[in-house]
Design a protein around this motif. Structure first.
Motif, PDB file in Angstrom:
ATOM      1  N   TYR A  78       0.818  -1.214   0.000  1.00  0.00           N
ATOM      2  CA  TYR A  78       0.000   0.000   0.000  1.00  0.00           C
ATOM      3  C   TYR A  78       0.859   1.274   0.000  1.00  0.00           C
ATOM      4  O   TYR A  78       0.514   2.266  -0.640  1.00  0.00           O
ATOM      5  CB  TYR A  78      -0.928  -0.003   1.214  1.00  0.00           C
ATOM      6  N   LEU A  79       1.979   1.233   0.717  1.00  0.00           N
ATOM      7  CA  LEU A  79       2.851   2.414   0.819  1.00  0.00           C
ATOM      8  C   LEU A  79       4.107   2.195  -0.017  1.00  0.00           C
ATOM      9  O   LEU A  79       4.829   1.214   0.172  1.00  0.00           O
ATOM     10  CB  LEU A  79       3.252   2.645   2.279  1.00  0.00           C
ATOM     11  N   ASP A  80       4.366   3.111  -0.940  1.00  0.00           N
ATOM     12  CA  ASP A  80       5.588   2.987  -1.752  1.00  0.00           C
ATOM     13  C   ASP A  80       6.803   3.387  -0.914  1.00  0.00           C
ATOM     14  O   ASP A  80       6.681   3.905   0.205  1.00  0.00           O
ATOM     15  CB  ASP A  80       5.476   3.788  -3.048  1.00  0.00           C
ATOM     16  N   LEU A  81       7.991   3.147  -1.457  1.00  0.00           N
ATOM     17  CA  LEU A  81       9.216   3.362  -0.694  1.00  0.00           C
ATOM     18  C   LEU A  81       9.407   4.816  -0.260  1.00  0.00           C
ATOM     19  O   LEU A  81       9.755   5.062   0.911  1.00  0.00           O
ATOM     20  CB  LEU A  81      10.430   2.869  -1.498  1.00  0.00           C
ATOM     21  N   PRO A  82       9.180   5.819  -1.123  1.00  0.00           N
ATOM     22  CA  PRO A  82       9.309   7.201  -0.650  1.00  0.00           C
ATOM     23  C   PRO A  82       8.364   7.516   0.513  1.00  0.00           C
ATOM     24  O   PRO A  82       8.743   8.237   1.446  1.00  0.00           O
ATOM     25  CB  PRO A  82       8.967   8.038  -1.890  1.00  0.00           C
ATOM     26  N   THR A  83       7.149   6.970   0.471  1.00  0.00           N
ATOM     27  CA  THR A  83       6.201   7.201   1.565  1.00  0.00           C
ATOM     28  C   THR A  83       6.681   6.534   2.843  1.00  0.00           C
ATOM     29  O   THR A  83       6.577   7.098   3.942  1.00  0.00           O
ATOM     30  CB  THR A  83       4.807   6.677   1.177  1.00  0.00           C
ATOM     31  N   GLN A  84       7.226   5.323   2.721  1.00  0.00           N
ATOM     32  CA  GLN A  84       7.767   4.627   3.893  1.00  0.00           C
ATOM     33  C   GLN A  84       8.896   5.440   4.522  1.00  0.00           C
ATOM     34  O   GLN A  84       8.962   5.599   5.751  1.00  0.00           O
ATOM     35  CB  GLN A  84       8.286   3.250   3.495  1.00  0.00           C
ATOM     36  N   ARG A  85       9.776   5.960   3.693  1.00  0.00           N
ATOM     37  CA  ARG A  85      10.893   6.768   4.212  1.00  0.00           C
ATOM     38  C   ARG A  85      10.391   8.034   4.887  1.00  0.00           C
ATOM     39  O   ARG A  85      10.912   8.460   5.929  1.00  0.00           O
ATOM     40  CB  ARG A  85      11.850   7.108   3.069  1.00  0.00           C
ATOM     41  N   ALA A  86       9.351   8.640   4.311  1.00  0.00           N
ATOM     42  CA  ALA A  86       8.768   9.844   4.905  1.00  0.00           C
ATOM     43  C   ALA A  86       8.155   9.536   6.274  1.00  0.00           C
ATOM     44  O   ALA A  86       8.243  10.357   7.198  1.00  0.00           O
ATOM     45  CB  ALA A  86       7.721  10.443   3.969  1.00  0.00           C
ATOM     46  N   LEU A  87       7.546   8.352   6.405  1.00  0.00           N
ATOM     47  CA  LEU A  87       6.978   7.966   7.694  1.00  0.00           C
ATOM     48  C   LEU A  87       8.073   7.774   8.748  1.00  0.00           C
ATOM     49  O   LEU A  87       7.912   8.185   9.903  1.00  0.00           O
ATOM     50  CB  LEU A  87       6.166   6.677   7.558  1.00  0.00           C
ATOM     51  N   ILE A  88       9.174   7.166   8.355  1.00  0.00           N
ATOM     52  CA  ILE A  88      10.293   6.993   9.293  1.00  0.00           C
ATOM     53  C   ILE A  88      10.801   8.358   9.751  1.00  0.00           C
ATOM     54  O   ILE A  88      11.055   8.576  10.945  1.00  0.00           O
ATOM     55  CB  ILE A  88      11.432   6.162   8.654  1.00  0.00           C
ATOM     56  N   ASP A  89      10.922   9.291   8.822  1.00  0.00           N
ATOM     57  CA  ASP A  89      11.362  10.647   9.191  1.00  0.00           C
ATOM     58  C   ASP A  89      10.365  11.300  10.148  1.00  0.00           C
ATOM     59  O   ASP A  89      10.753  11.984  11.099  1.00  0.00           O
ATOM     60  CB  ASP A  89      11.519  11.519   7.937  1.00  0.00           C
ATOM     61  N   ALA A  90       9.074  11.079   9.904  1.00  0.00           N
ATOM     62  CA  ALA A  90       8.038  11.668  10.758  1.00  0.00           C
ATOM     63  C   ALA A  90       8.045  11.053  12.155  1.00  0.00           C
ATOM     64  O   ALA A  90       7.608  11.695  13.125  1.00  0.00           O
ATOM     65  CB  ALA A  90       6.669  11.488  10.109  1.00  0.00           C
ATOM     66  N   LEU A  91       8.537   9.817  12.269  1.00  0.00           N
ATOM     67  CA  LEU A  91       8.562   9.138  13.562  1.00  0.00           C
ATOM     68  C   LEU A  91       9.768   9.530  14.425  1.00  0.00           C
ATOM     69  O   LEU A  91       9.742   9.316  15.641  1.00  0.00           O
ATOM     70  CB  LEU A  91       8.566   7.623  13.358  1.00  0.00           C
ATOM     71  N   ARG A  92      10.790  10.090  13.821  1.00  0.00           N
ATOM     72  CA  ARG A  92      11.996  10.417  14.597  1.00  0.00           C
ATOM     73  C   ARG A  92      11.695  11.360  15.770  1.00  0.00           C
ATOM     74  O   ARG A  92      12.142  11.108  16.904  1.00  0.00           O
ATOM     75  CB  ARG A  92      13.076  10.994  13.687  1.00  0.00           C
ATOM     76  N   PRO A  93      10.942  12.465  15.557  1.00  0.00           N
ATOM     77  CA  PRO A  93      10.623  13.334  16.699  1.00  0.00           C
ATOM     78  C   PRO A  93       9.772  12.634  17.757  1.00  0.00           C
ATOM     79  O   PRO A  93       9.890  12.927  18.955  1.00  0.00           O
ATOM     80  CB  PRO A  93       9.851  14.502  16.055  1.00  0.00           C
ATOM     81  N   VAL A  94       8.903  11.706  17.325  1.00  0.00           N
ATOM     82  CA  VAL A  94       8.090  10.944  18.279  1.00  0.00           C
ATOM     83  C   VAL A  94       8.995  10.124  19.191  1.00  0.00           C
ATOM     84  O   VAL A  94       8.846  10.124  20.425  1.00  0.00           O
ATOM     85  CB  VAL A  94       7.094  10.022  17.533  1.00  0.00           C
ATOM     86  N   LEU A  95       9.957   9.430  18.595  1.00  0.00           N
ATOM     87  CA  LEU A  95      10.854   8.576  19.374  1.00  0.00           C
ATOM     88  C   LEU A  95      11.769   9.386  20.283  1.00  0.00           C
ATOM     89  O   LEU A  95      12.167   8.916  21.355  1.00  0.00           O
ATOM     90  CB  LEU A  95      11.676   7.696  18.429  1.00  0.00           C
ATOM     91  N   LYS A  96      12.071  10.608  19.874  1.00  0.00           N
ATOM     92  CA  LYS A  96      12.895  11.482  20.721  1.00  0.00           C
ATOM     93  C   LYS A  96      12.089  11.982  21.916  1.00  0.00           C
ATOM     94  O   LYS A  96      12.569  12.023  23.045  1.00  0.00           O
ATOM     95  CB  LYS A  96      13.412  12.661  19.904  1.00  0.00           C
ATOM     96  N   ALA A  97      10.816  12.358  21.667  1.00  0.00           N
ATOM     97  CA  ALA A  97       9.961  12.893  22.734  1.00  0.00           C
ATOM     98  C   ALA A  97       9.449  11.794  23.662  1.00  0.00           C
ATOM     99  O   ALA A  97       9.227  12.027  24.856  1.00  0.00           O
ATOM    100  CB  ALA A  97       8.781  13.641  22.118  1.00  0.00           C
ATOM    101  N   ALA A  98       9.233  10.590  23.101  1.00  0.00           N
ATOM    102  CA  ALA A  98       8.681   9.466  23.873  1.00  0.00           C
ATOM    103  C   ALA A  98       9.507   8.230  23.567  1.00  0.00           C
ATOM    104  O   ALA A  98       9.134   7.410  22.724  1.00  0.00           O
ATOM    105  CB  ALA A  98       7.209   9.250  23.513  1.00  0.00           C
ATOM    106  N   PRO A  99      10.649   8.052  24.229  1.00  0.00           N
ATOM    107  CA  PRO A  99      11.564   6.949  23.898  1.00  0.00           C
ATOM    108  C   PRO A  99      10.927   5.575  24.078  1.00  0.00           C
ATOM    109  O   PRO A  99      10.001   5.385  24.875  1.00  0.00           O
ATOM    110  CB  PRO A  99      12.716   7.143  24.895  1.00  0.00           C
ATOM    111  N   LEU A 100      11.446   4.628  23.309  1.00  0.00           N
ATOM    112  CA  LEU A 100      11.002   3.236  23.429  1.00  0.00           C
ATOM    113  C   LEU A 100      11.240   2.703  24.841  1.00  0.00           C
ATOM    114  O   LEU A 100      12.230   3.064  25.496  1.00  0.00           O
ATOM    115  CB  LEU A 100      11.760   2.352  22.441  1.00  0.00           C
ATOM    116  N   PHE A 101      10.337   1.868  25.312  1.00  0.00           N
ATOM    117  CA  PHE A 101      10.517   1.209  26.606  1.00  0.00           C
ATOM    118  C   PHE A 101      10.084  -0.246  26.465  1.00  0.00           C
ATOM    119  O   PHE A 101       9.400  -0.620  25.504  1.00  0.00           O
ATOM    120  CB  PHE A 101       9.728   1.926  27.705  1.00  0.00           C
ATOM    121  N   SER A 102      10.478  -1.070  27.424  1.00  0.00           N
ATOM    122  CA  SER A 102      10.143  -2.496  27.406  1.00  0.00           C
ATOM    123  C   SER A 102       9.035  -2.754  28.418  1.00  0.00           C
ATOM    124  O   SER A 102       9.285  -2.725  29.635  1.00  0.00           O
ATOM    125  CB  SER A 102      11.374  -3.344  27.747  1.00  0.00           C
TER     126      SER A 102
END
Length: 200
Positions: free
Chosen positions: A15-39
């Protein structure tokens, strides 16, 4: 792009082409910085093999007390907003005006998996769950609305999107394993799964 329907699960392959996938990863970077991964921990006291975080009004959480949604990250900060490109996928595939209130991000490393489970911590099951796969392939298992019985599996690749609604909304599902480094989307390998939910 192909659309499949298995056990009520609506699977949009590619459903998502490669440029869209890359754009989503870029959009997620600030999320991961503001709310880091936890276990997260499970009720029995063990630790889940996936690491997770969330964005939106609520975040999904698990500890010895059970499964639930919480208003803030475990470290106390508010969850960041769901990135608009991710919200857009929800609207495209559901046609709903209602906004998702949580985007749960699960990161699968080399040996991570997710046992069969139901998504049932939400208030209204008439709204679907929309699941986005990014990175390495994951073997997605689909079961029934009760535990046990025959299951069916399909490999989900980067860019695939699954809509779990209707008869599949409360079906058991999980990820048995990933094909580590089968994708080059994430430089260090692994799989990101995003699930969009209406909580209240």
């Amino acid at each position: 792009m192909a659309r499949l329907r298995l056990r009520g699960f609506e699977i949009h392959k590619g459903y998502l082409d490669l440029p869209t996938q890359r754009a989503l990863i870029d959009a997620l970077r600030p999320v991961l910085k503001a709310a880091p991964l936890f276990s997260p921990r499970v009720a029995g006291g063990g630790e889940m093999s996936v690491r997770m975080t969330s964005s939106g009004q609520f975040g999904w959480y698990s500890d010895a007390a059970g499964y639930r949604y919480i208003d803030t990250h475990p470290k106390g900060q508010a969850w960041p907003a769901i990135p608009e490109p991710i919200v857009s996928i929800w609207h495209q595939l559901t046609g709903l005006e209602r906004q998702p209130e949580c985007c749960l991000l699960n990161y699968y490393g080399e040996d991570a998996k997710m046992g069969l489970h139901q998504d049932k911590d939400e208030a209204d099951f008439s709204y679907p769950v929309v699941s986005v796969s990014l990175g390495d392939d994951g073997l997605f298992r689909m079961g029934n609305q009760t535990r046990g019985g025959k299951t069916e599996s399909i490999w989900l690749s980067s860019g695939d999107v699954v809509v779990m609604g209707g008869e599949a909304r409360l079906s058991y599902h999980g990820v048995d394993r990933i094909r580590y480094k089968s994708s080059r989307l994430l430089p260090k390998g692994g799989r990101i799964n995003l699930t969009l939910r209406v909580v209240t």
